[in-house]
Design a protein around this motif. Structure first.
Motif, short mmCIF file in Angstrom:
data_model
loop_
_atom_site.label_atom_id
_atom_site.label_comp_id
_atom_site.label_asym_id
_atom_site.label_seq_id
_atom_site.Cartn_x
_atom_site.Cartn_y
_atom_site.Cartn_z
N GLU A 32 0.84 -1.20 0.00
CA GLU A 32 0.00 0.00 0.00
C GLU A 32 0.87 1.25 0.00
O GLU A 32 2.09 1.19 0.18
CB GLU A 32 -0.93 0.00 1.22
CG GLU A 32 -0.19 -0.06 2.54
CD GLU A 32 -1.13 -0.27 3.72
OE1 GLU A 32 -2.34 -0.22 3.50
OE2 GLU A 32 -0.64 -0.50 4.84
N HIS A 33 0.21 2.38 -0.23
CA HIS A 33 0.91 3.66 -0.27
C HIS A 33 1.66 3.91 1.05
O HIS A 33 1.13 3.68 2.13
CB HIS A 33 -0.09 4.79 -0.50
CG HIS A 33 0.54 6.15 -0.53
ND1 HIS A 33 1.30 6.59 -1.61
CD2 HIS A 33 0.56 7.16 0.39
CE1 HIS A 33 1.73 7.80 -1.36
NE2 HIS A 33 1.31 8.17 -0.17
N GLY A 34 2.90 4.36 0.92
CA GLY A 34 3.71 4.64 2.10
C GLY A 34 4.68 3.54 2.46
O GLY A 34 5.59 3.75 3.28
N ASP A 35 4.51 2.35 1.86
CA ASP A 35 5.39 1.23 2.18
C ASP A 35 6.85 1.54 1.84
O ASP A 35 7.76 1.22 2.61
CB ASP A 35 4.96 -0.03 1.43
CG ASP A 35 3.78 -0.73 2.10
OD1 ASP A 35 3.46 -0.37 3.25
OD2 ASP A 35 3.20 -1.63 1.47
N VAL A 36 7.08 2.16 0.69
CA VAL A 36 8.46 2.42 0.26
C VAL A 36 9.18 3.30 1.27
O VAL A 36 10.32 3.01 1.66
CB VAL A 36 8.48 3.06 -1.14
CG1 VAL A 36 9.86 3.64 -1.44
CG2 VAL A 36 8.11 2.04 -2.21
N HIS A 37 8.54 4.37 1.72
CA HIS A 37 9.20 5.26 2.69
C HIS A 37 9.47 4.52 4.01
O HIS A 37 10.54 4.71 4.61
CB HIS A 37 8.34 6.49 2.94
CG HIS A 37 8.39 7.48 1.82
ND1 HIS A 37 9.30 8.53 1.78
CD2 HIS A 37 7.68 7.58 0.67
CE1 HIS A 37 9.14 9.22 0.68
NE2 HIS A 37 8.16 8.68 -0.01
N ARG A 38 8.55 3.68 4.44
CA ARG A 38 8.78 2.92 5.67
C ARG A 38 9.94 1.95 5.51
O ARG A 38 10.76 1.78 6.43
CB ARG A 38 7.50 2.17 6.06
CG ARG A 38 6.40 3.09 6.61
CD ARG A 38 5.27 2.28 7.23
NE ARG A 38 4.49 1.60 6.20
CZ ARG A 38 3.45 2.13 5.57
NH1 ARG A 38 3.09 3.38 5.85
NH2 ARG A 38 2.76 1.45 4.66
N TYR A 39 10.02 1.31 4.35
CA TYR A 39 11.10 0.34 4.13
C TYR A 39 12.46 1.04 4.00
O TYR A 39 13.48 0.48 4.43
CB TYR A 39 10.81 -0.48 2.87
CG TYR A 39 9.62 -1.41 3.00
CD1 TYR A 39 9.22 -1.92 4.24
CD2 TYR A 39 8.89 -1.79 1.88
CE1 TYR A 39 8.14 -2.77 4.35
CE2 TYR A 39 7.80 -2.65 1.98
CZ TYR A 39 7.43 -3.13 3.21
OH TYR A 39 6.35 -3.98 3.31
N VAL A 40 12.48 2.22 3.42
CA VAL A 40 13.74 2.96 3.34
C VAL A 40 14.21 3.37 4.74
O VAL A 40 15.40 3.28 5.05
CB VAL A 40 13.59 4.20 2.42
CG1 VAL A 40 14.77 5.15 2.58
CG2 VAL A 40 13.47 3.76 0.96
N GLU A 41 13.28 3.80 5.56
CA GLU A 41 13.63 4.11 6.95
C GLU A 41 14.15 2.87 7.67
O GLU A 41 15.11 2.94 8.45
CB GLU A 41 12.41 4.68 7.67
CG GLU A 41 12.01 6.07 7.19
CD GLU A 41 10.73 6.57 7.84
OE1 GLU A 41 10.13 5.80 8.63
OE2 GLU A 41 10.32 7.71 7.55
N GLU A 42 13.52 1.73 7.42
CA GLU A 42 13.99 0.48 8.02
C GLU A 42 15.39 0.14 7.53
O GLU A 42 16.24 -0.33 8.31
CB GLU A 42 13.03 -0.67 7.70
CG GLU A 42 13.45 -2.00 8.31
CD GLU A 42 12.57 -3.16 7.88
OE1 GLU A 42 12.83 -4.29 8.32
OE2 GLU A 42 11.64 -2.95 7.07
N ALA A 43 15.64 0.37 6.25
CA ALA A 43 16.96 0.08 5.68
C ALA A 43 18.05 0.87 6.39
O ALA A 43 19.15 0.35 6.65
CB ALA A 43 16.95 0.39 4.19
N VAL A 44 17.76 2.13 6.70
CA VAL A 44 18.74 2.96 7.41
C VAL A 44 19.01 2.38 8.79
O VAL A 44 20.16 2.29 9.24
CB VAL A 44 18.24 4.41 7.51
CG1 VAL A 44 19.16 5.23 8.40
CG2 VAL A 44 18.14 5.04 6.12
N LYS A 45 17.95 1.97 9.49
CA LYS A 45 18.12 1.39 10.81
C LYS A 45 18.92 0.09 10.77
O LYS A 45 19.67 -0.23 11.69
CB LYS A 45 16.75 1.15 11.45
CG LYS A 45 15.98 2.43 11.76
CD LYS A 45 14.60 2.13 12.32
CE LYS A 45 13.82 3.42 12.58
NZ LYS A 45 12.45 3.14 13.07
N LEU A 46 18.75 -0.66 9.69
CA LEU A 46 19.49 -1.91 9.53
C LEU A 46 20.94 -1.68 9.11
O LEU A 46 21.76 -2.59 9.15
CB LEU A 46 18.80 -2.80 8.49
CG LEU A 46 17.45 -3.40 8.89
CD1 LEU A 46 16.77 -4.05 7.68
CD2 LEU A 46 17.63 -4.43 10.00
#
Length: 299
Positions: A42-56
C-alpha cells in the motif's frame, strides 16, 4: 574480517512471485551477501522500508519494479541526510523499464542483482518539480503522457513497451497540442506542443527516445519540444535522428518553468501531476546509484 555490507530489496508487489528473482536472491545469499526483501502492498510502504533500511545499516536499497518503483525509492532516498544514505540499486521488473534500459542495466535478473549489490556507486542527479515532487528519469507532457496513463494494464502485460505505441495508434482521434510558455536561463519558447520531454534520462513511454542527449550526472536537464507537425515521427520512435528538424526545439538547462493557460498533465516517471505552472530544477549529485561501468547516461 569486517562483515559484508547488507542490501535491502524493495519489491513491487506485482513481482512478488517472480521465480527468477527468487533464485537470484538465493544465489547472492549463498555467495555470502546478506539480502533483506520487503514487498510493497500500500501507499507509504516504500518510505517505511527505506527508513527500516537505514536502521538496519544497509549499504544499498534496491528498487525491484518499473520506472514508478525506481522513482519512489529514489525520492525516498533523496529525502534522507546525505551522511549514511544508502546507494540505489535497480532490478528491472516493470513493463517498459525505460530508465534501466537507458542505463544499460542487464535484463537478466541474476546479473542485475549482482550489479545492484556489488557495482560501483556513482553520484547521479535527480529532478525536483514544484518543490515537493521528483523524477529520476523523465517528465513528459502532451499526447504521449495521455497515452502512457491511459494504456490498459492487460495490454501492457501482454505487449510490454510496445503497448504504448499500439494504444497511441488507436487513440489518434484524441490528438491535440497543448499551448504553453517555457523559459529557463537564456531560453524562452511559446507555442503549441504535441509532446514535451524533460530528460534526466533519455527514454520514456516504452522505448521512445525523447531526450537523446540527456546525462544523469551533468547537473542539467535536456528539454525537447515536439510541435504538432511531427506527430508521426514521435509515434514511430525516430526522434533521435531529428535533432535538426525545425519543429523540434532542444535546450539543456539547470532549471525551467512551464506556464499554461489551462491545466496540463505531466508524467513524472509514471506518476501524473496536473497544473498550470511547473518549476523544474536539477538537483546535482543527489543520489549514488550502482551502474554498469559503461553506462551510456554518464558524462
Amino acid at each position: 574480517m569486517p562483515p559484508v555490507p547488507a542490501s535491502l530489496i524493495i519489491l513491487n508487489g506485482k513481482s512478488a512471485g517472480n521465480e527468477e528473482l527468487r533464485q537470484a536472491v538465493q544465489q547472492q545469499r549463498h555467495d555470502g551477501y546478506p539480502l533483506y526483501v520487503r514487498v510493497t502492498w500500500e501507499h507509504g510502504d516504500v518510505h517505511r522500508y527505506v527508513e527500516e533500511a537505514v536502521k538496519l545499516g544497509v549499504q544499498t536499497v534496491i528498487a525491484g519494479g518499473g520506472d514508478g518503483t525506481i522513482n519512489e525509492v529514489a525520492c525516498a532516498l533523496a529525502l534522507l541526510p546525505a551522511k549514511g544514505r544508502p546507494s540505489l540499486g535497480i532490478l528491472p521488473l516493470g513493463t517498459a523499464n525505460d530508465f534501466a534500459q537507458s542505463c544499460a542495466i542487464p535484463a537478466e535478473l541474476d546479473k542485475a542483482l549482482a550489479l545492484a549489490v556489488l557495482g560501483k556507486a556513482t553520484d547521479i542527479d535527480l529532478a525536483q518539480v514544484n518543490q515537493d515532487r521528483f523524477f529520476i528519469n523523465m517528465a513528459t507532457g502532451g499526447f504521449g503522457t495521455r497515452i502512457t496513463s491511459e494504456t490498459p494494464a492487460k495490454l501492457k502485460s501482454v505487449l510490454g513497451g510496445a503497448s504504448y505505441f499500439i494504444h497511441g495508434l488507436l487513440r489518434m482521434d484524441t490528438l491535440k497540442a497543448d499551448s504553453c510558455e517555457i523559459r529557463g536561463p537564456g531560453f524562452s519558447w511559446t507555442g503549441d506542443a504535441l509532446v514535451i520531454g524533460i530528460g534526466n534520462g533519455r527514454q520514456a513511454g516504452g522505448g521512445q527516445v525523447l531526450c537523446p542527449g540527456a546525462l544523469i550526472n551533468d547537473g542539467k536537464l535536456q528539454l525537447r519540444i515536439f510541435a504538432v507537425e511531427e506527430w508521426l515521427p514521435i509515434l514511430l520512435n525516430s526522434l533521435s535522428t531529428d535533432t535538426e528538424n525545425p519543429h523540434i526545439v532542444s535546450a539543456t538547462l539547470p532549471w525551467l518553468e512551464i506556464i499554461a493557460p489551462h491545466e496540463v498533465t505531466f508524467n513524472l516517471d509514471g506518476e501524473p501531476l496536473r497544473g498550470k505552472k511547473f518549476r523544474i530544477k536539477v538537483l546535482p549529485a543527489a543520489l549514488s546509484c550502482r551502474l554498469p561501468p559503461q553506462c551510456p547516461l554518464l558524462a
